[in-house]
Design a protein around this motif. Structure first.
Motif, PDB file in Angstrom:
ATOM      1  N   VAL A 198      51.824  33.304  33.056  1.00  0.00           N
ATOM      2  CA  VAL A 198      50.481  33.082  33.590  1.00  0.00           C
ATOM      3  C   VAL A 198      49.909  34.425  34.044  1.00  0.00           C
ATOM      4  O   VAL A 198      50.619  35.231  34.661  1.00  0.00           O
ATOM      5  CB  VAL A 198      50.507  32.098  34.778  1.00  0.00           C
ATOM      6  CG1 VAL A 198      49.106  31.933  35.373  1.00  0.00           C
ATOM      7  CG2 VAL A 198      51.060  30.757  34.332  1.00  0.00           C
ATOM      8  N   ALA A 199      48.638  34.670  33.730  1.00  0.00           N
ATOM      9  CA  ALA A 199      47.976  35.915  34.128  1.00  0.00           C
ATOM     10  C   ALA A 199      46.809  35.620  35.060  1.00  0.00           C
ATOM     11  O   ALA A 199      46.082  34.642  34.875  1.00  0.00           O
ATOM     12  CB  ALA A 199      47.481  36.673  32.900  1.00  0.00           C
ATOM     13  N   TYR A 200      46.653  36.494  36.062  1.00  0.00           N
ATOM     14  CA  TYR A 200      45.546  36.419  37.015  1.00  0.00           C
ATOM     15  C   TYR A 200      44.791  37.743  36.996  1.00  0.00           C
ATOM     16  O   TYR A 200      45.405  38.805  37.096  1.00  0.00           O
ATOM     17  CB  TYR A 200      46.057  36.197  38.445  1.00  0.00           C
ATOM     18  CG  TYR A 200      46.783  34.907  38.688  1.00  0.00           C
ATOM     19  CD1 TYR A 200      46.144  33.831  39.286  1.00  0.00           C
ATOM     20  CD2 TYR A 200      48.130  34.773  38.357  1.00  0.00           C
ATOM     21  CE1 TYR A 200      46.819  32.639  39.544  1.00  0.00           C
ATOM     22  CE2 TYR A 200      48.808  33.588  38.599  1.00  0.00           C
ATOM     23  CZ  TYR A 200      48.150  32.526  39.194  1.00  0.00           C
ATOM     24  OH  TYR A 200      48.822  31.359  39.444  1.00  0.00           O
ATOM     25  N   TYR A 201      43.494  37.674  36.890  1.00  0.00           N
ATOM     26  CA  TYR A 201      42.659  38.871  36.994  1.00  0.00           C
ATOM     27  C   TYR A 201      42.264  39.073  38.456  1.00  0.00           C
ATOM     28  O   TYR A 201      41.800  38.150  39.119  1.00  0.00           O
ATOM     29  CB  TYR A 201      41.407  38.729  36.120  1.00  0.00           C
ATOM     30  CG  TYR A 201      40.409  39.849  36.282  1.00  0.00           C
ATOM     31  CD1 TYR A 201      40.797  41.185  36.159  1.00  0.00           C
ATOM     32  CD2 TYR A 201      39.068  39.582  36.566  1.00  0.00           C
ATOM     33  CE1 TYR A 201      39.889  42.216  36.319  1.00  0.00           C
ATOM     34  CE2 TYR A 201      38.141  40.604  36.709  1.00  0.00           C
ATOM     35  CZ  TYR A 201      38.567  41.923  36.591  1.00  0.00           C
ATOM     36  OH  TYR A 201      37.660  42.937  36.765  1.00  0.00           O
ATOM     37  N   LYS A 202      42.418  40.302  38.943  1.00  0.00           N
ATOM     38  CA  LYS A 202      42.175  40.603  40.352  1.00  0.00           C
ATOM     39  C   LYS A 202      40.710  40.914  40.663  1.00  0.00           C
ATOM     40  O   LYS A 202      40.345  41.035  41.834  1.00  0.00           O
ATOM     41  CB  LYS A 202      43.039  41.790  40.787  1.00  0.00           C
ATOM     42  CG  LYS A 202      44.538  41.552  40.642  1.00  0.00           C
ATOM     43  CD  LYS A 202      45.332  42.800  41.030  1.00  0.00           C
ATOM     44  CE  LYS A 202      46.827  42.600  40.851  1.00  0.00           C
ATOM     45  NZ  LYS A 202      47.585  43.839  41.207  1.00  0.00           N
ATOM     46  N   GLY A 203      39.901  41.112  39.636  1.00  0.00           N
ATOM     47  CA  GLY A 203      38.496  41.438  39.864  1.00  0.00           C
ATOM     48  C   GLY A 203      38.251  42.870  40.282  1.00  0.00           C
ATOM     49  O   GLY A 203      37.234  43.175  40.912  1.00  0.00           O
ATOM     50  N   THR A 204      39.158  43.765  39.900  1.00  0.00           N
ATOM     51  CA  THR A 204      39.109  45.141  40.403  1.00  0.00           C
ATOM     52  C   THR A 204      38.603  46.168  39.390  1.00  0.00           C
ATOM     53  O   THR A 204      38.540  47.359  39.707  1.00  0.00           O
ATOM     54  CB  THR A 204      40.506  45.567  40.891  1.00  0.00           C
ATOM     55  OG1 THR A 204      41.469  45.315  39.849  1.00  0.00           O
ATOM     56  CG2 THR A 204      40.905  44.781  42.125  1.00  0.00           C
ATOM     57  N   ILE A 205      38.252  45.752  38.193  1.00  0.00           N
ATOM     58  CA  ILE A 205      37.713  46.695  37.216  1.00  0.00           C
ATOM     59  C   ILE A 205      36.235  46.914  37.512  1.00  0.00           C
ATOM     60  O   ILE A 205      35.481  45.957  37.712  1.00  0.00           O
ATOM     61  CB  ILE A 205      37.906  46.183  35.780  1.00  0.00           C
ATOM     62  CG1 ILE A 205      39.404  46.066  35.456  1.00  0.00           C
ATOM     63  CG2 ILE A 205      37.228  47.097  34.773  1.00  0.00           C
ATOM     64  CD1 ILE A 205      39.697  45.518  34.079  1.00  0.00           C
ATOM     65  N   ALA A 206      35.821  48.164  37.555  1.00  0.00           N
ATOM     66  CA  ALA A 206      34.429  48.504  37.865  1.00  0.00           C
ATOM     67  C   ALA A 206      33.469  47.756  36.953  1.00  0.00           C
ATOM     68  O   ALA A 206      33.681  47.662  35.737  1.00  0.00           O
ATOM     69  CB  ALA A 206      34.219  50.007  37.734  1.00  0.00           C
ATOM     70  N   ASP A 207      32.408  47.214  37.551  1.00  0.00           N
ATOM     71  CA  ASP A 207      31.361  46.472  36.847  1.00  0.00           C
ATOM     72  C   ASP A 207      31.831  45.121  36.317  1.00  0.00           C
ATOM     73  O   ASP A 207      31.092  44.448  35.576  1.00  0.00           O
ATOM     74  CB  ASP A 207      30.764  47.293  35.694  1.00  0.00           C
ATOM     75  CG  ASP A 207      30.132  48.595  36.171  1.00  0.00           C
ATOM     76  OD1 ASP A 207      29.529  48.589  37.250  1.00  0.00           O
ATOM     77  OD2 ASP A 207      30.273  49.610  35.452  1.00  0.00           O
ATOM     78  N   HIS A 208      33.058  44.708  36.682  1.00  0.00           N
ATOM     79  CA  HIS A 208      33.563  43.389  36.277  1.00  0.00           C
ATOM     80  C   HIS A 208      34.183  42.687  37.488  1.00  0.00           C
ATOM     81  O   HIS A 208      35.369  42.356  37.481  1.00  0.00           O
ATOM     82  CB  HIS A 208      34.600  43.528  35.157  1.00  0.00           C
ATOM     83  CG  HIS A 208      34.080  44.160  33.914  1.00  0.00           C
ATOM     84  ND1 HIS A 208      33.415  43.452  32.932  1.00  0.00           N
ATOM     85  CD2 HIS A 208      34.102  45.453  33.493  1.00  0.00           C
ATOM     86  CE1 HIS A 208      33.063  44.275  31.951  1.00  0.00           C
ATOM     87  NE2 HIS A 208      33.462  45.494  32.276  1.00  0.00           N
ATOM     88  N   PRO A 209      33.396  42.435  38.521  1.00  0.00           N
ATOM     89  CA  PRO A 209      33.954  41.864  39.753  1.00  0.00           C
ATOM     90  C   PRO A 209      34.336  40.397  39.637  1.00  0.00           C
ATOM     91  O   PRO A 209      35.190  39.922  40.400  1.00  0.00           O
ATOM     92  CB  PRO A 209      32.822  42.053  40.769  1.00  0.00           C
ATOM     93  CG  PRO A 209      31.577  42.027  39.937  1.00  0.00           C
ATOM     94  CD  PRO A 209      31.956  42.709  38.653  1.00  0.00           C
ATOM     95  N   HIS A 210      33.743  39.666  38.702  1.00  0.00           N
ATOM     96  CA  HIS A 210      33.961  38.221  38.633  1.00  0.00           C
ATOM     97  C   HIS A 210      34.765  37.778  37.410  1.00  0.00           C
ATOM     98  O   HIS A 210      35.554  36.838  37.495  1.00  0.00           O
ATOM     99  CB  HIS A 210      32.618  37.494  38.640  1.00  0.00           C
ATOM    100  CG  HIS A 210      31.747  37.856  39.799  1.00  0.00           C
ATOM    101  ND1 HIS A 210      32.106  37.624  41.110  1.00  0.00           N
ATOM    102  CD2 HIS A 210      30.526  38.460  39.852  1.00  0.00           C
ATOM    103  CE1 HIS A 210      31.154  38.050  41.917  1.00  0.00           C
ATOM    104  NE2 HIS A 210      30.190  38.569  41.179  1.00  0.00           N
ATOM    105  N   THR A 211      34.539  38.438  36.282  1.00  0.00           N
ATOM    106  CA  THR A 211      35.244  38.069  35.051  1.00  0.00           C
ATOM    107  C   THR A 211      35.611  39.328  34.275  1.00  0.00           C
ATOM    108  O   THR A 211      35.006  40.383  34.447  1.00  0.00           O
ATOM    109  CB  THR A 211      34.373  37.177  34.139  1.00  0.00           C
ATOM    110  OG1 THR A 211      33.188  37.896  33.766  1.00  0.00           O
ATOM    111  CG2 THR A 211      33.998  35.878  34.834  1.00  0.00           C
TER     112      THR A 211
END
Length: 281
Positions: A198-211
């Motif tokens: 299972v993978a979770y995105y942390k929302g930490t990539i610049a300009d991609h806070p939500h997806t």
């Protein structure tokens, strides 16, 4: 090649003063144009030293141009590979130049079939970047041969041939512009296999806070679990994306081929629980 250097200047602004960008082109006139503004660019950005260089060479021989093996974090290309007579050599050179976990991100023109010699040698078709278009499945075969085992598609756009003469020459061949991303990862497999990860995105990539869009069928929502295949888990957890994802699970237990059902993940699960529906690989 890198041409007038526009994409390289944009990349140099993105990587900042601690990064570096190298543009490769075989034409001296293009290199002269590209290097003309490096000093002014460096001053305008306030960098203590230049982070951008342009070198003369052929994209089939990146090593000869001074690009060292295992030295690049990201390679980019915009409709250039189709112009090369030896596309396998280009892709192999890019693969060799990348570090483990690095990525080749590029757009090019492809075809739904192998083009006849008359089309591939037609001056106008070559000039329009259509004559050199690979059959898309041959492209995937070459990628697998050089080491890019799981090519991911991001976008696709149909290219229409409007000239009656060229349309007659092409017959039923259909052309598309596709943006791909290829990761250099040792644990990649030729098929999507299921290890219950299972993978979770942390929302930490610049300009991609939500997806974050990994490819055309993996869009991660921040903190929302997605059941992924082993290859996707490797992309999220072992590439340059690793600081921005949490991957739960390992590859010790194999459950067979990954189910590419289009259903999305459950938003109500806690970390460590298995989502009820599979993501699509």
């Amino acid at each position: 090649g890198s041409g007038s250097g526009r994409d390289c200047y944009l990349a140099a602004a993105m990587v900042g003063p601690t990064g570096s960008v190298t543009g490769v082109d075989m034409t001296q006139e293009q290199l002269d144009t590209a290097t003309e503004h490096v000093t002014d660019f460096t001053k305008a950005m306030g960098y203590p030293k230049e982070n951008l260089r342009f070198v003369k060479g052929m994209i089939e021989f990146l090593g000869d141009a001074g690009v060292a093996p295992n030295s690049i974090d990201l390679a980019i290309s915009n409709c250039v590979i189709n112009l090369s007579p030896n596309k396998e050599k280009v892709l192999q050179g890019v693969y060799d130049s990348l570090r483990e976990g690095a990525e080749f991100y590029f757009s090019d023109v492809y075809c739904d079939r192998r083009l006849p010699q008359a089309v591939r040698e037609h001056d106008v078709m070559l000039g329009e970047c259509l004559g050199g278009a690979l059959y898309v499945e041959d492209f995937r075969r070459i990628c697998a041969k050089v080491g890019f085992l799981d090519v991911r598609e991001l976008t696709r756009e149909t290219i229409t041939v409007n000239d009656p003469e060229l349309e007659a020459l092409c017959g039923q061949a259909e052309f598309v512009s596709i943006t791909y991303r290829c990761f250099k990862l040792k644990e990649m497999e030729t098929l999507c296999e299921d290890y219950g990860q299972v993978a979770y995105y942390k929302g930490t990539i610049a300009d991609h806070p939500h997806t974050y869009k990994l490819d055309d069928h993996h869009i991660f929502e921040k903190n929302r679990p997605m059941l992924v295949c082993g290859n996707t888990a490797a992309m999220c957890g072992q590439s340059w994306l690793a600081p921005h994802f949490e991957v739960v699970g390992d590859m010790n237990t194999h459950y067979g081929l990954f189910d590419c059902a289009p259903a999305g993940p459950s938003a109500s699960l806690d970390k460590g629980d298995a989502p009820a529906a599979a993501g699509c690989c």
